[in-house]
Design an enzyme around this catalytic site. Structure first.
Site, short mmCIF file in Angstrom:
data_model
loop_
_atom_site.label_atom_id
_atom_site.label_comp_id
_atom_site.label_asym_id
_atom_site.label_seq_id
_atom_site.Cartn_x
_atom_site.Cartn_y
_atom_site.Cartn_z
N CYS A 142 0.88 -1.16 -0.07
CA CYS A 142 0.02 -0.14 -0.03
C CYS A 142 0.84 1.08 -0.03
O CYS A 142 2.15 1.26 0.55
CB CYS A 142 -0.90 -0.09 1.33
SG CYS A 142 -2.12 1.57 1.24
N ASP B 213 0.36 3.61 1.72
CA ASP B 213 0.32 4.35 3.11
C ASP B 213 1.86 4.53 3.59
O ASP B 213 2.64 3.83 3.50
CB ASP B 213 -0.33 3.48 3.90
CG ASP B 213 -0.83 4.07 5.50
OD1 ASP B 213 0.06 4.36 5.86
OD2 ASP B 213 -1.95 4.01 5.64
N ARG C 194 2.67 4.58 6.61
CA ARG C 194 3.09 3.78 7.79
C ARG C 194 3.59 2.24 7.67
O ARG C 194 3.93 1.75 8.34
CB ARG C 194 1.85 3.72 8.72
CG ARG C 194 1.48 4.92 9.33
CD ARG C 194 -0.03 5.02 9.68
NE ARG C 194 -1.07 4.65 8.83
CZ ARG C 194 -2.16 4.40 9.17
NH1 ARG C 194 -2.85 4.53 10.26
NH2 ARG C 194 -2.98 3.98 8.06
N HIS D 276 -2.50 -4.06 4.94
CA HIS D 276 -2.11 -3.71 6.30
C HIS D 276 -3.68 -3.27 6.92
O HIS D 276 -4.61 -2.90 6.39
CB HIS D 276 -1.22 -2.40 6.52
CG HIS D 276 -1.77 -1.34 6.05
ND1 HIS D 276 -2.20 -0.16 6.65
CD2 HIS D 276 -1.83 -1.03 4.71
CE1 HIS D 276 -2.56 0.68 5.74
NE2 HIS D 276 -2.33 0.56 4.75
N CYS E 107 -6.06 0.29 6.82
CA CYS E 107 -5.70 0.81 5.61
C CYS E 107 -6.94 1.88 5.03
O CYS E 107 -8.38 1.55 5.03
CB CYS E 107 -5.87 -0.26 4.57
SG CYS E 107 -5.50 0.37 2.76
CO CO Z 1 -3.41 1.25 3.02
#
Ligand code: CO
Length: 196
Positions: free
Chosen positions: A42, A44, A46, A98, A101
């Site tokens: 992803c 993302d 994090r 994750h 998300c």
């Molecule tokens: Co995500």
């Protein structure tokens, strides 16, 4: 100091530190890459793959997008997959989702997301619809969302398995394992979900 200036400063220190220990590190790595893993993750912030796995430069060939999707109509993704399997001959393809998300969260909501994002997460809404009988049994909305995160990973693994790139590779006897993992943003750990 601005955050980007700080990153550039960190980069200079990092490169200098590596050069001081291994003077040939970058010249050797610049010539070629031999990663054994294609990592699909992803976008993302994090879940930085190299940071959470301790992978060094040259170890992970990578593709990231919102909610780690491997969809059949995404030419950018399929070029990455083809390059990784046919030319780099990676041994493993990893789909890493994750919990928490944003893409999956948005797909769970009845509110439309901004246009392009809404278009993209329709893929996750399709998965939600396919698994509706299972998901509806889970009354806790957070657990339902977590399960959709896992199902999304499993479906992306299946998409990769059914791609022409993987089918052709396996037909010619090339061994490529496809793994589905999920990262727990609450404890920093990766968990295996499926292997094909
Ligand atoms: Co995500």
């Amino acid at each position: 100091m601005d955050q980007l200036d700080q990153l550039l400063e960190n980069n200079r220190e990092w490169a200098e530190k590596i050069r001081s220990h291994h003077p040939d590190y970058f010249t050797a790595l610049a010539k070629e890459q031999h990663p054994t893993i294609l990592w699909i993750g992803c976008a993302d912030s994090r879940v930085p793959p190299s940071v959470i796995t301790g992978a060094d430069p040259g170890m992970l060939f990578m593709h990231r997008n919102i909610a780690n999707l491997a969809v059949h109509t995404d030419a950018g993704f399929h070029a990455v997959l083809e390059y990784a399997v046919d030319l780099l001959k990676v041994k493993h393809v990893v789909v890493a989702g994750h919990y928490n998300c944003g893409g999956v969260k948005a797909a769970c909501s009845n509110e439309p997301a901004p246009d392009m994002i809404d278009h993209w997460i329709q893929h996750i809404r399709d998965i939600k619809r396919i698994y509706e009988p299972e998901l509806i049994k889970e009354k806790d909305p957070q657990k339902r969302e977590d399960r959709l995160v896992e199902l999304n990973v499993i479906e992306q693994v299946r998409n990769i398995e059914s791609s022409s790139t993987l089918k052709k590779a396996r037909k010619r006897g090339q061994e490529v394992a496809i793994h589905g993992l999920v990262y727990d943003t609450g404890n920093g750990l990766l968990k295996r979900l499926i292997q094909k």
